[in-house]
Design an enzyme around this catalytic site. Structure first.
Site, PDB file in Angstrom:
ATOM      1  N   GLU A 396       0.817  -1.217   0.000  1.00 26.12           N
ATOM      2  CA  GLU A 396       0.000   0.000   0.000  1.00 26.12           C
ATOM      3  C   GLU A 396       0.850   1.266   0.000  1.00 26.12           C
ATOM      4  O   GLU A 396       0.571   2.227  -0.724  1.00 26.12           O
ATOM      5  CB  GLU A 396      -0.939   0.010   1.202  1.00 26.12           C
ATOM      6  N   HIS A 463     -12.255  -4.583   8.923  1.00 26.76           N
ATOM      7  CA  HIS A 463     -12.846  -4.316   7.614  1.00 26.76           C
ATOM      8  C   HIS A 463     -14.064  -3.408   7.733  1.00 26.76           C
ATOM      9  O   HIS A 463     -14.876  -3.342   6.811  1.00 26.76           O
ATOM     10  CB  HIS A 463     -13.266  -5.618   6.931  1.00 26.76           C
TER      11      HIS A 463
END
Length: 657
Positions: A396, A463
């Site tokens: 990322e 999440h």
């Protein structure tokens, strides 16, 4: 020290000498100015000038370099005027960063130099992005990034090398191994015999060179450049050297064994090259003296010019105005509309932005053939090609840095975080590189980061987070959070048209649960403008994202209460005018959001209303937020966690005030 002149002629060798000795003489002058208090800090590169000078000489003038603290030779070899450099080092408004950065933390598009940040590693990923731009345009160019041996321990080093290797990028990673990361010796930094061994692990070429030998550096970089362009592959070069002074002047050198200075003093890159040029009869002692005196006169003249700057006063309007690059005007919708779900509106907007901006590159995990975790980019690779719709490794931070590098090279990019929670792995690049770069030296970061966020779908603690407040605190970012399909499309296209870094939050629970008419043609919704969902007389609810639908549902279920609802849509910059208007409409305000209470963005809104709209209030501003716990997995716990479960309590409290 053996010097191989290869195909270099006498004129080039003499020019190389002047280019090498020039930064050494500047450094000697800067150390005097430091002691005189004329400059406040100095990171000395004395003893390792050959690396910066040799590398820069080996590149074309329009090839980007990502230098670090001790690379004065990069700036001087790119012919940046010393008087302006001195203004920069003094913090002058006439320096390269208008007084906003110190020492070498600045860049210049005109000289193809990208300003560093103190975290070191992120420079490497920016080089990936620039190299990717060269590859996409089929340009015979490379990007070069410096790092130190200490920087190779950072995660960004490994991510950047991995991305460069996987994507076959023409980039050169140049390690200046001077033996110490501030005071930490290499024996405490890594266990491999030499850092070029790490290149093999990433499937790339690795070379170790004598960093004090100017010609060896030049020829190695020139060869690496040719290889990277021809083979379209990255190269790792470890240049062995030593710094003859401290990490910076205030840190001293007591931690260095004295005998090392004697050993490396004999390998001084300037003296060794002078000796070589005398051996081959290109220079005499008188020539050396004459060249040095000429350069010193030039330096003294430039220093005198650079020290004539007058103090300046801060201009608050200019400071705030320079935070963002100018954004394009909104594009109004035209033509018909079609009923679309939130997720389809996003996909539609992203597809039309790809058509509108041929320079737009999409990057993210599984976004190509698979279409992304939520299938928003399904079919994109077939339509736009694998060059523009790119699967990424699990890197990322490096991918955000690559996006910034693409921006330097004139591209736009969208980075999809598979889940907004995963943004923590790229946090440094976002808050220290993307957010600050335009303010620092006028370079836009034309990057959109899509953030699938929020709970209500049973996805658990990793999440489901609503982490928008992490970014609303960071000047230079724009933070967008749509609640409707129409805004989802229009704000996404606006974000992709905007040359500034945009954190684009999209609530996962809204993807397939809501639909509404969405204009078919390309349009944009202005970033920074709230939307009045409905007017009301009793209380006002200020909210965004899923909170808009909670508020609308509650208002529909309680027609006896006249509820005004304001959808902020953009959290940074914030529409204060719209907030003041809805406060004035009722005098009773509830700030509603899905994020947890403490430190949530509602606190900022509440504080602003209390400070600026106090006379309009008939009751305290209340906040309705989720519990201050991680997001739980079990449905009964998640329902209890979410702010929606307490909405009635706060509305009734306001109504009975």
């Amino acid at each position: 020290m053996y010097f191989n002149r290869s195909d270099l002629n006498d004129t080039q060798l003499l020019s190389f000498y002047r280019t090498l000795v020039y930064p050494r003489l500047i450094e000697e002058k800067m150390l005097l100015l430091l002691r005189q208090g004329k400059i406040s800090k100095w990171f000395s590169g004395i003893g390792q000038e050959a690396i910066a000078v040799g590398a820069t000489l080996a590149l074309e003038p329009d090839e980007w370099i990502m230098p670090l603290h001790r690379n004065l030779g990069v700036f001087t070899t790119r012919h940046m005027p010393l008087d302006k450099l001195l203004l920069q080092w003094q913090g002058s408004e006439h320096g390269y960063s208008q007084g906003r950065e110190r020492s070498f933390h600045f860049g210049s598009r005109a000289h193809h130099i990208c300003g560093m940040i103190s975290h070191l590693g992120p420079q490497l990923s920016i080089a990936d992005g620039i190299a990717l731009a060269h590859k996409l345009r089929k340009e015979e160019k490379v990007a070069l990034a410096f790092t130190g041996e200490g920087g190779t321990s950072e995660g960004e080093f490994h991510e950047a090398l991995n991305v460069a290797a996987v994507w076959d990028l023409p980039v050169i990673f140049l390690i200046e191994n001077n033996g110490y990361g501030l005071s930490t010796p290499v024996s405490e930094q890594y266990r491999c015999n030499n850092l070029t061994e790490r290149a093999a692990g990433y499937g790339m070429k690795g070379i170790q060179i004598d960093g004090n030998n100017l010609l060896e550096v030049f020829l190695a970089i020139r060869e690496a450049r040719s290889y990277a362009i021809t083979e379209q592959k990255p190269v790792l070069i470890e240049a062995m050297t030593f710094r003859m002074r401290g990490h910076e002047e205030a840190s001293g050198v007591k931690y260095v064994p004295p005998e090392l200075f004697e050993i490396w003093g004999k390998k001084d890159p300037v003296v060794q090259f002078e000796n070589y040029l005398q051996e081959i009869k290109l220079l005499t002692e008188n020539d050396i003296k004459s060249i040095r005196e000429d350069l010193k006169r030039q330096i003294e003249a430039d220093v005198a010019k650079g020290l004539t700057d007058t103090p300046f006063e801060a201009d608050t309007h200019k400071e705030l105005n320079d935070l963002y690059a100018p954004a394009p005007a909104p594009v109004a919708p035209a033509g018909g509309s079609t009923e679309k779900r939130f997720i389809n509106a996003l996909s539609d907007g992203l597809k039309q932005a790809m058509e509108q901006h041929p320079e737009l590159i999409l990057m993210g995990q599984d976004i190509a053939g698979y279409g992304g975790a939520f299938k928003i980019t399904e079919g994109f690779m077939e339509q736009f090609g694998a060059d523009r719709v790119r699967n990424t490794p699990l890197c990322e931070s490096a991918i955000v840095g690559t996006a910034l590098g693409l921006s330097l090279a004139g591209f736009k990019s969208m980075v999809e975080m598979q889940f907004g929670d995963f943004v923590t792995c790229g946090f440094n690049q976002i808050v220290n590189n993307l957010a600050k770069i335009h303010y620092r030296w006028g370079q836009p970061a034309d990057v959109v980061i899509r953030m699938p966020s929020g709970g209500g779908v049973g996805a658990g603690p990793f999440h489901s987070q609503s982490n928008e407040a992490w970014f609303t605190h960071v000047p230079g970012l724009k933070v967008v959070y749509p609640a409707t399909p129409e805004d989802a499309k229009g704000l996404l296209t606006a974000a992709l048209a905007d040359p500034n870094p945009v954190m684009y939050f999209e609530h996962k629970a809204l993807y397939r649960s809501i639909s509404s008419p969405v204009p078919d043609a390309y349009y944009t919704v202005e970033i920074g403008k709230a939307r009045l969902v409905q007017a009301g007389d009793d209380i006002s609810i200020i909210t965004y994202g899923s909170g808009v639908h909670w508020a609308m549902e509650y208002a529909a279920q309680h027609p006896e209460i006249s509820i005004g609802i304001l959808d902020l849509r953009t959290l940074l910059p914030l529409d204060y005018t719209a907030i003041q208007e809805i406060v004035a409409a009722t005098g009773k305000v509830l700030v509603l959001h899905e994020d947890t209470l403490i430190g949530g963005f509602g606190a900022e809104i509440s504080a602003w209303i209390a400070e600026h709209c106090f006379s309009l209030l008939d009751a305290p501003v209340l906040r309705c937020a989720s519990l201050d716990t991680p997001v739980p997995f079990a449905p009964v716990l998640e329902k209890n966690f979410l702010a929606k479960s307490r909405l009635d309590k706060y509305v009734q409290q306001l109504m009975h005030w």
